[in-house]
Design a protein around this motif. Structure first.
Motif, PDB file in Angstrom:
ATOM      1  N   UNK A   1       0.388  -0.983   0.038  1.00 48.22           N
ATOM      2  CA  UNK A   1      -0.207  -0.097  -0.338  1.00 48.22           C
ATOM      3  C   UNK A   1      -0.196   1.301  -0.210  1.00 48.22           C
ATOM      4  N   UNK A   2       0.669   2.119  -1.087  1.00 50.23           N
ATOM      5  CA  UNK A   2       1.475   3.544  -0.922  1.00 50.23           C
ATOM      6  C   UNK A   2      -0.049   4.813  -0.649  1.00 50.23           C
ATOM      7  N   UNK A   3       0.760   5.976   0.225  1.00 48.87           N
ATOM      8  CA  UNK A   3       0.307   7.061   0.507  1.00 48.87           C
ATOM      9  C   UNK A   3       1.157   8.020   0.038  1.00 48.87           C
ATOM     10  N   UNK A   4       0.396   9.400  -0.259  1.00 55.09           N
ATOM     11  CA  UNK A   4       0.597  10.538   0.241  1.00 55.09           C
ATOM     12  C   UNK A   4       1.051  10.598   1.511  1.00 55.09           C
ATOM     13  N   UNK A   5       2.331  11.657   1.931  1.00 50.88           N
ATOM     14  CA  UNK A   5       2.502  11.681   3.253  1.00 50.88           C
ATOM     15  C   UNK A   5       0.956  12.759   4.716  1.00 50.88           C
ATOM     16  N   UNK A   6       0.663  13.552   3.160  1.00 51.51           N
ATOM     17  CA  UNK A   6      -1.418  14.291   3.585  1.00 51.51           C
ATOM     18  C   UNK A   6      -1.794  13.146   4.647  1.00 51.51           C
ATOM     19  N   UNK A   7      -2.113  12.210   3.427  1.00 57.69           N
ATOM     20  CA  UNK A   7      -2.792  11.328   3.672  1.00 57.69           C
ATOM     21  C   UNK A   7      -2.332  10.200   4.647  1.00 57.69           C
ATOM     22  N   UNK A   8      -1.330  10.129   5.502  1.00 53.50           N
ATOM     23  CA  UNK A   8      -0.606   9.672   6.173  1.00 53.50           C
ATOM     24  C   UNK A   8      -0.913  10.375   7.673  1.00 53.50           C
ATOM     25  N   UNK A   9      -0.391  11.624   6.902  1.00 56.26           N
ATOM     26  CA  UNK A   9      -0.700  12.437   8.648  1.00 56.26           C
ATOM     27  C   UNK A   9      -2.234  13.262   8.981  1.00 56.26           C
TER      28      UNK A   9
END
Length: 408
Positions: free
Chosen positions: A72-80
């Motif tokens: 699964x890959x996500x942007x830093x905005x999603x992770x935050x």
């Protein structure tokens, strides 16, 4: 269940590592157990719920999450944006334990203006390295929550050479980003909150509201109107749809509303209005041409004010069209593309409150025409005939009408 995490400046990658198979399973080449994000065992309830939260964010932020069976890959905005519990279940680092101190330096509108911050721990200044929502501290990697990441991104990317309007907008967004939804007590015991904000007296006492939408509030005789500012972000947070907006949802009320009305009427459209000591209303830069047209119409003759109240969208559309006509890229668009671009600007900007609908839309009664309408005796005639043609047709005998019908 183990999850390996790697990241770069833009993307965070989660790779699921299942249980190691036994000796017999390795001899026969059996696959590892639980190596798919799409078929997790029921015992992994926390991870299943966290993936549900991640899918909900993927719907809100298209293109920023990529789901695979094992990766699964996500942007830093999603992770935050993930909650602390979901982030922990996905194997992300714990929330940052440092204190963020913020300030603003220089003079608004001048090249020396900037948004500043520093990290502290137990009163000591720290210098962690940040990559997206990850902070490398002396105690290991930590996750920065979304509202804090938004403020840091804005401070790091702020251009001092930007015009005054951008300075005000940046300050408003910076202040809003540093104000979490829940109220935080001033005094907190050490370690009771993952990320505490120690704001300086300047920003703690500063109240900046950002307005990017507006509506009008007509008077009883529908000849005068006030202009009310709204925040699209605040309406969205409150779950208020455009067709259910009330004047009570405005960014200003009471004395602040009176101060805004007075300054808007006397000064016209401005990038910012000081409504009280340390209290400002900042207007989104994209909304300035439309607010200027509203302010102009507010001081126009009575007949024009009444026309504006009945149909403000027509006036605002004309103002946006005139403003865009000076741009070379707008003239190169097709008529349909120009219309879409204008609607994309006027549509979100103008709000029709419940009070406006009740005063303007709801009081217009049908008035019958004073001149009686006489029928011609026929029911097939379209309404596009002029009165002279109708009179001529009505005077013709039935035989001639039938002949004419056959010829036509």
């Amino acid at each position: 269940m183990h999850i390996d995490i790697s990241h770069d400046d833009t993307t965070i990658t989660l790779r699921l590592r299942g249980e190691k198979p036994g000796l017999l399973a390795r001899l026969v080449g059996a696959p590892r157990k639980g190596t798919s994000f799409t078929s997790l065992p029921e015992s992994e309830q926390a991870l299943i719920f966290a993936l549900g939260d991640l899918r909900a964010l993927a719907d809100r932020l298209p293109g920023e999450v990529d789901f695979g069976d094992e990766v699964v890959r996500m942007s830093h905005t999603v992770a935050a944006s993930l909650s602390s519990s979901s982030a922990q279940a996905l194997g992300l680092p714990p929330d940052v334990h440092l204190t963020l101190a913020t300030d603003a330096a220089g003079t608004l509108g001048s090249p020396d203006f900037r948004l500043t911050y520093e990290w502290r721990h137990m009163g000591q200044r720290q210098s962690p390295r940040r990559v997206g929502c990850f902070l490398s501290t002396s105690q290991g990697l930590r996750r920065v929550p979304f509202w804090m990441k938004q403020a840091l991104d804005l401070a790091d990317g702020f251009a001092a050479s930007a015009p005054l309007e951008d300075h005000w907008a940046a300050l408003a967004i910076f202040r809003q980003a540093l104000e979490p939804d829940e109220a935080i007590p001033e005094a907190l015991p050490e370690g009771s909150r993952g990320a505490r904000v120690a704001m300086t007296s300047f920003l703690r006492g500063l109240n900046v509201k950002l307005a990017d939408r507006f509506s009008i509030s007509p008077g009883a005789d529908l000849s005068e109107f006030d202009i009310l500012p709204f925040s699209g972000q605040q309406l969205e947070r409150a779950g208020i749809q455009d067709d259910d907006v009330s004047e009570a949802n405005s960014e200003v009320s009471g004395e602040l509303r009176d101060a805004f009305q007075l300054k808007l009427y006397t000064r016209g459209a401005c990038p910012a209005y000081q409504l009280a000591p340390n209290t400002y209303l900042v207007v989104d830069r994209a909304a300035m041409p439309l607010l200027a047209e509203m302010a102009r119409a507010q001081r126009a003759p009575k007949s024009e004010r009444e026309a504006f109240i009945r149909n403000p969208r027509a006036f605002l559309t004309r103002a946006v069209t005139e403003d865009l006509s000076s741009h070379s890229d707008f003239s190169q668009l097709s008529p349909i593309e120009q219309e879409e671009r204008i609607e994309n600007i006027v549509g979100p900007f103008l709000l029709e409150t419940r009070e406006y609908s009740a005063r303007v839309r709801g009081i217009t009664a049908y008035v019958r025409s004073v001149r009686p309408l006489e029928g011609s005796g026929t029911t097939w005639m379209p309404e596009i005939f002029s009165p002279q043609v109708l009179q001529a047709l009505a005077a013709m005998p039935a035989e001639k009408l039938n002949d004419l019908h056959q010829k036509m």
